[in-house]
Design a protein around this motif. Structure first.
Motif, PDB file in Angstrom:
ATOM      1  N   ARG A 117      24.412  48.651  41.120  1.00  0.00           N
ATOM      2  CA  ARG A 117      25.540  48.334  41.992  1.00  0.00           C
ATOM      3  C   ARG A 117      25.544  49.250  43.214  1.00  0.00           C
ATOM      4  NH1 ARG A 117      30.654  45.874  42.048  1.00  0.00           N
ATOM      5  NH2 ARG A 117      32.355  47.135  42.867  1.00  0.00           N
TER       6      ARG A 117
ATOM      7  N   ASP B 218      34.099  40.743  42.797  1.00  0.00           N
ATOM      8  CA  ASP B 218      34.326  41.774  41.784  1.00  0.00           C
ATOM      9  C   ASP B 218      35.511  41.462  40.879  1.00  0.00           C
ATOM     10  OD1 ASP B 218      32.329  43.302  42.806  1.00  0.00           O
ATOM     11  OD2 ASP B 218      33.557  45.074  43.170  1.00  0.00           O
ATOM     12  N   ILE B 219      36.584  40.970  41.496  1.00  0.00           N
ATOM     13  CA  ILE B 219      37.787  40.691  40.714  1.00  0.00           C
ATOM     14  C   ILE B 219      38.258  39.260  40.977  1.00  0.00           C
ATOM     15  CG2 ILE B 219      38.781  42.972  40.215  1.00  0.00           C
ATOM     16  CD1 ILE B 219      40.173  42.941  42.871  1.00  0.00           C
ATOM     17  N   GLU B 220      38.923  38.686  39.973  1.00  0.00           N
ATOM     18  CA  GLU B 220      39.222  37.251  39.998  1.00  0.00           C
ATOM     19  C   GLU B 220      40.272  36.862  41.026  1.00  0.00           C
ATOM     20  OE1 GLU B 220      41.102  36.117  36.303  1.00  0.00           O
ATOM     21  OE2 GLU B 220      42.241  37.972  36.235  1.00  0.00           O
TER      22      GLU B 220
ATOM     23  N   ARG C 237      37.011  43.367  47.794  1.00  0.00           N
ATOM     24  CA  ARG C 237      36.327  43.346  46.496  1.00  0.00           C
ATOM     25  C   ARG C 237      36.541  41.984  45.814  1.00  0.00           C
ATOM     26  NH1 ARG C 237      32.533  45.729  47.784  1.00  0.00           N
ATOM     27  NH2 ARG C 237      31.764  44.901  45.853  1.00  0.00           N
TER      28      ARG C 237
ATOM     29  N   THR D  49      26.695  41.384  44.255  1.00  0.00           N
ATOM     30  CA  THR D  49      26.794  42.793  43.893  1.00  0.00           C
ATOM     31  C   THR D  49      27.065  42.905  42.400  1.00  0.00           C
ATOM     32  OG1 THR D  49      27.649  43.249  46.081  1.00  0.00           O
ATOM     33  CG2 THR D  49      28.009  44.940  44.419  1.00  0.00           C
TER      34      THR D  49
ATOM     35  N   ARG E  23      34.191  39.507  47.460  1.00  0.00           N
ATOM     36  CA  ARG E  23      32.799  39.725  47.059  1.00  0.00           C
ATOM     37  C   ARG E  23      32.574  39.412  45.581  1.00  0.00           C
ATOM     38  NH1 ARG E  23      28.796  39.034  48.850  1.00  0.00           N
ATOM     39  NH2 ARG E  23      27.590  40.787  48.097  1.00  0.00           N
TER      40      ARG E  23
ATOM     41  N   THR F 288      38.027  49.060  38.809  1.00  0.00           N
ATOM     42  CA  THR F 288      38.701  47.773  39.021  1.00  0.00           C
ATOM     43  C   THR F 288      37.764  46.592  38.749  1.00  0.00           C
ATOM     44  OG1 THR F 288      38.126  47.626  41.362  1.00  0.00           O
ATOM     45  CG2 THR F 288      40.175  48.755  40.816  1.00  0.00           C
ATOM     46  N   TYR F 289      36.483  46.860  38.622  1.00  0.00           N
ATOM     47  CA  TYR F 289      35.527  45.769  38.477  1.00  0.00           C
ATOM     48  C   TYR F 289      35.869  44.882  37.276  1.00  0.00           C
ATOM     49  CZ  TYR F 289      31.201  43.174  38.283  1.00  0.00           C
ATOM     50  OH  TYR F 289      30.285  42.157  38.271  1.00  0.00           O
ATOM     51  N   ALA F 290      35.972  43.588  37.531  1.00  0.00           N
ATOM     52  CA  ALA F 290      36.224  42.583  36.483  1.00  0.00           C
ATOM     53  C   ALA F 290      37.550  42.789  35.750  1.00  0.00           C
ATOM     54  CB  ALA F 290      35.069  42.533  35.482  1.00  0.00           C
ATOM     55  N   ARG F 291      38.446  43.575  36.326  1.00  0.00           N
ATOM     56  CA  ARG F 291      39.772  43.707  35.691  1.00  0.00           C
ATOM     57  C   ARG F 291      40.513  42.388  35.824  1.00  0.00           C
ATOM     58  NH1 ARG F 291      43.651  48.528  37.485  1.00  0.00           N
ATOM     59  NH2 ARG F 291      45.254  47.173  36.643  1.00  0.00           N
ATOM     60  N   PRO F 292      41.241  41.959  34.800  1.00  0.00           N
ATOM     61  CA  PRO F 292      41.955  40.686  34.879  1.00  0.00           C
ATOM     62  C   PRO F 292      43.182  40.797  35.795  1.00  0.00           C
ATOM     63  CG  PRO F 292      42.317  41.732  32.755  1.00  0.00           C
ATOM     64  CD  PRO F 292      41.393  42.624  33.503  1.00  0.00           C
ATOM     65  N   VAL F 293      43.043  40.352  37.012  1.00  0.00           N
ATOM     66  CA  VAL F 293      44.109  40.522  38.003  1.00  0.00           C
ATOM     67  C   VAL F 293      45.284  39.575  37.739  1.00  0.00           C
ATOM     68  CG1 VAL F 293      44.667  40.441  40.456  1.00  0.00           C
ATOM     69  CG2 VAL F 293      42.434  41.249  39.718  1.00  0.00           C
ATOM     70  N   LEU F 294      44.978  38.347  37.325  1.00  0.00           N
ATOM     71  CA  LEU F 294      46.054  37.354  37.190  1.00  0.00           C
ATOM     72  C   LEU F 294      47.043  37.745  36.095  1.00  0.00           C
ATOM     73  CD1 LEU F 294      43.932  34.131  37.722  1.00  0.00           C
ATOM     74  CD2 LEU F 294      45.583  35.151  39.305  1.00  0.00           C
TER      75      LEU F 294
ATOM     76  N   GLU G  51      25.675  45.389  50.975  1.00  0.00           N
ATOM     77  CA  GLU G  51      26.987  45.371  51.632  1.00  0.00           C
ATOM     78  C   GLU G  51      27.081  46.400  52.750  1.00  0.00           C
ATOM     79  OE1 GLU G  51      30.452  44.702  49.484  1.00  0.00           O
ATOM     80  OE2 GLU G  51      29.472  43.836  47.734  1.00  0.00           O
TER      81      GLU G  51
END
Lengths: 214, 344
Positions: free
Chosen positions: A21, B334-336, B329, A169, B332, A192-198, A29
C-alpha cells in the motif's frame, strides 16, 4: 516492451517489500510526506549523488550509475557500483547507502538485489553479491544474491507492476509495527481502511438524535 | 496529526506583504508591523488593496501556501496557486462519482441536518429555561421536523434532487427559528431571514463573512488532498464556483460559522455599531469589527474536538482537511462511504 515512463523505479521495490500500500500511495497516488527519516536519506544521497568514477586499489568505483532492466521493467540509479577485477574480467558489486542501521525486514536487500539483476542484464555477467552501507553503524553489510532473495525481488517487482496496472491501492500491511514507523501513516490512515462507514453513520445518527432529544 | 498552520489575514488597506529570508513580513507605510516564519503559514488572505511582492508570491507558490485575494467587502477575487499537486487517479474517480453521487450527497446532507439540529438543541439546552414558552415550542418543533427529514434522508430519499430538496426544507426550518438563538437585546441584530449578495442586515453580513472564510479553508483542504475543488456532488458545477469546497462546507456551516456568529453577538463582542449600511442597502462589517471576527475565527480553529470517525482529537481548523481526506479515501475505494462530521 514497456514504455520508459511506465518503468518501475528501483526505489519503489523497497516500498513494495515494506508495504504494498505504501508503494501504491507513493507511486500510484503520488502522496509523499517528507519527514525526518526521508530528509536524512536525502542528505545522505546528496553525498553519493555527486557521480563520477575513481579507482582505489585496482577497483573501479562508479557513483550514481543509471540502471535498467527491460525484463523486469525497472529503472533507477545505483549509489555506487564497484567493478572488481577478476580472472574472467570485472565483477560488478553494487553498494547502496542507507540511513539508520540494518533492519529486520528485507526491503533494503531487495532494492540492492534489483540493482544486481539490472547489472546482470546490462553487462551479461553474473553479479553474485553487493553491500548495504548503513550511515548509523558506518559499516558495510555484504549481501549475497541467493536464489531466495532473487525470487523475493522478482515477486516484489511483479506485485508492484500488477498494482500499478490495476490502479487499485491495496490494503495496508498486516505488520502494524511498520505503520508506526511509516512516513505516510497520516496520508494512508490504515486504521480507517475498510471500516464499515454506513453502520457507523447510522449509529452516530441514532446517538445524536437520542442524546440531544432527552 | 497534521499541524494546524496559520492563515494570515491582512485587512489594512495599503499594507505591503514581502518575503524577508524565511519570513513573511507585513509593512504599513514602510514600517514593519508583523513577521511570521513561512513554515508556520498555510495560506494568506488579503482584503482590499494590499500589495504582495513577487518574491513572496513565488515562494508561496513553491511551498504550497495559497494566496487568496478578496475585495474590500470580502468577496472572492483571485487566488494564486503553485503547481497543482497531482493525483490524477483521484480526480478521475471524483469526476466519475460526481455523475452518480447519491451516496456522498446523502452523507453530506445527513451531516448538515444533524449539525443544524444540534445547534438548535444546544440553544435549547443553554437558554431554554429563560425562553418564553412559544419560543421554546418553536425551537422544539423545528428540531423535531428536522429530525423527521433526517430519518427520511437516511432511509428513503434516493435521488440527488430529493436530497437537495430535503436540505432546502431543513434550511428553511433552521433559519426560520434562527432569530430565537440570538440573545442580544440589540434590535438591529435580529434576524429577518437569509439574504446574501448583498447581505441586507448585520447578522447576514456576519454570516456571509464567516462563510467566505470557511469556503477558503475548505477549498484549500480540497487542494491539499488532491481533489478538484470545482467539481462537486451536492452543488452543481458552475464555472468559477468551488462546488466541492461548498459541499465540504455544508456540514460545517452550522457548528463552525453559525455558532461563532451567535456567540459573537450573544456575548456582545459585536454590536449594532460594528456594522454599517451602504447606499445600496448592503450591510458590511466595519474594519475594526472584521478584526474582532478574524481573531475569534482563528481562536475557534484552534479548539480541539474529538473527530467522530477517526476517534482522534483534532483542532476545528483541521476538520475541512480531514473530511477532504476521508472523501478522497472513499473515492479511491478504501472505505464504502463518506463519513460525515457529526458535531456534538
Amino acid at each position: 516492451m514497456g514504455a520508459e515512463e511506465d518503468a518501475i523505479p528501483l526505489s519503489a521495490l523497497q516500498h513494495a517489500v515494506y508495504c504494498l500500500r505504501q508503494a501504491a500511495l507513493i507511486h500510484l497516488e503520488r502522496l509523499w510526506v517528507a519527514n525526518r527519516f526521508t530528509a536524512e536519506g536525502d542528505v545522505l544521497h546528496a553525498v553519493a549523488d555527486k557521480g563520477g568514477a575513481r579507482r582505489a586499489r585496482g577497483v573501479r568505483r562508479v557513483m550514481s550509475l543509471p540502471l535498467a532492466s527491460a525484463r523486469l521493467n525497472l529503472i533507477g540509479t545505483a549509489d555506487l557500483v564497484e567493478f572488481i577485477p577478476g580472472p574472467a574480467g570485472e565483477v560488478a558489486f553494487p553498494v547502496e547507502y542507507k540511513r539508520g542501521k540494518p533492519k529486520l525486514h528485507r526491503a533494503d536487500e531487495v532494492q540492492l538485489c534489483a540493482q544486481a539483476l539490472c547489472l546482470e542484464e546490462m553487462t551479461g555477467q553474473p553479479v553474485p553479491e553487493g553491500a548495504l552501507f548503513y550511515a548509523h553503524t558506518k559499516r558495510r553489510v555484504t549481501v549475497p544474491f541467493d536464489t531466495e532473495l532473487r525470487a523475493l525481488t522478482q515477486n516484489a517487482a511483479q506485485s508492484l507492476a500488477d498494482i500499478l496496472a490495476s490502479r487499485i491501492t491495496p490494503a495496508p500491511t498486516a505488520h502494524k509495527s511498520r505503520c508506526r514507523a511509516c512516513s505516510l501513516h497520516e496520508a494512508c490512515r490504515p486504521e480507517t481502511y475498510a471500516r464499515p462507514v454506513l453502520a457507523w453513520r447510522d449509529q452516530m445518527l441514532a446517538r445524536s438524535l437520542k442524546d440531544i432529544s432527552e | 496529526m497534521k499541524k494546524l498552520l496559520n492563515t494570515v489575514y491582512v485587512t489594512t488597506e495599503g499594507a505591503a506583504l514581502k518575503k524577508d529570508g524565511e519570513n513573511l513580513v507585513a509593512e504599513i507605510e514602510g514600517s514593519e508591523k508583523a513577521r511570521v516564519p513561512l513554515h508556520m503559514v498555510a495560506s494568506v488572505v488579503t482584503f482590499g488593496p494590499i500589495f504582495v511582492s513577487p518574491a513572496l508570491i513565488g515562494t508561496c507558490a513553491e511551498r504550497g501556501i495559497t494566496i487568496a485575494l478578496m475585495d474590500r467587502i470580502g468577496r472572492f477575487q483571485a487566488r494564486i496557486e503553485g503547481p497543482v499537486s497531482g493525483n490524477v487517479l483521484l480526480r478521475r474517480a471524483q469526476y466519475r462519482t460526481a455523475d452518480d453521487a447519491v451516496d456522498v450527497v446523502r452523507s453530506i446532507v445527513l451531516g448538515k441536518l444533524a449539525n443544524q439540529r444540534a445547534v438548535i438543541r444546544r440553544g435549547l439546552r443553554d437558554y431554554g429555561d429563560e425562553m418564553a414558552a412559544p419560543v421554546r415550542d418553536a425551537l422544539e418543533r423545528a428540531s423535531d421536523r428536522i429530525e423527521m427529514i433526517l430519518r427520511r434522508v437516511q432511509v428513503k430519499d434516493d435521488s440527488i434532487d430529493l436530497l437537495r430538496g430535503a436540505e432546502g426544507e431543513a434550511a428553511t426550518l433552521y433559519f426560520g427559528v434562527f432569530n430565537h438563538l440570538i440573545r442580544s437585546p440589540d434590535a438591529t441584530l435580529h434576524w429577518t431571514g437569509r439574504s446574501r449578495r448583498p447581505p441586507l442586515d448585520p447578522m447576514n453580513a456576519l454570516l456571509s463573512f464567516l462563510y467566505t472564510l470557511l469556503t477558503h479553508d475548505c477549498r484549500s483542504a480540497c487542494e491539499a488532498v488532491g481533489l478538484d475543488p470545482a467539481v462537486g456532488f451536492l452543488h452543481r458545477d458552475r464555472p468559477g464556483r468551488p462546488s466541492l469546497a461548498l459541499d465540504l462546507m455544508e456540514e460545517l456551516r452550522a457548528p463552525l460559522a453559525d455558532r461563532l456568529a451567535l456567540s459573537l453577538v450573544n456575548r456582545r463582542q459585536l454590536r449594532a455599531g460594528d456594522f454599517r449600511q451602504m447606499d445600496n442597502g448592503a450591510v458590511l462589517l466595519t474594519d475594526e469589527a472584521r478584526k474582532t471576527v478574524l481573531t475569534a475565527w482563528q481562536e475557534r480553529k484552534k479548539e480541539e474536538r474529538l473527530h467522530p470517525f477517526l476517534n482522534e482529537k483534532a483542532p476545528f481548523g483541521l476538520v475541512p482537511y480531514l473530511q477532504a481526506q476521508m472523501l478522497a479515501r472513499h473515492l479511491r475505494g478504501d472505505i464504502e462511504a463518506y463519513p460525515p462530521w457529526f458535531w456534538s
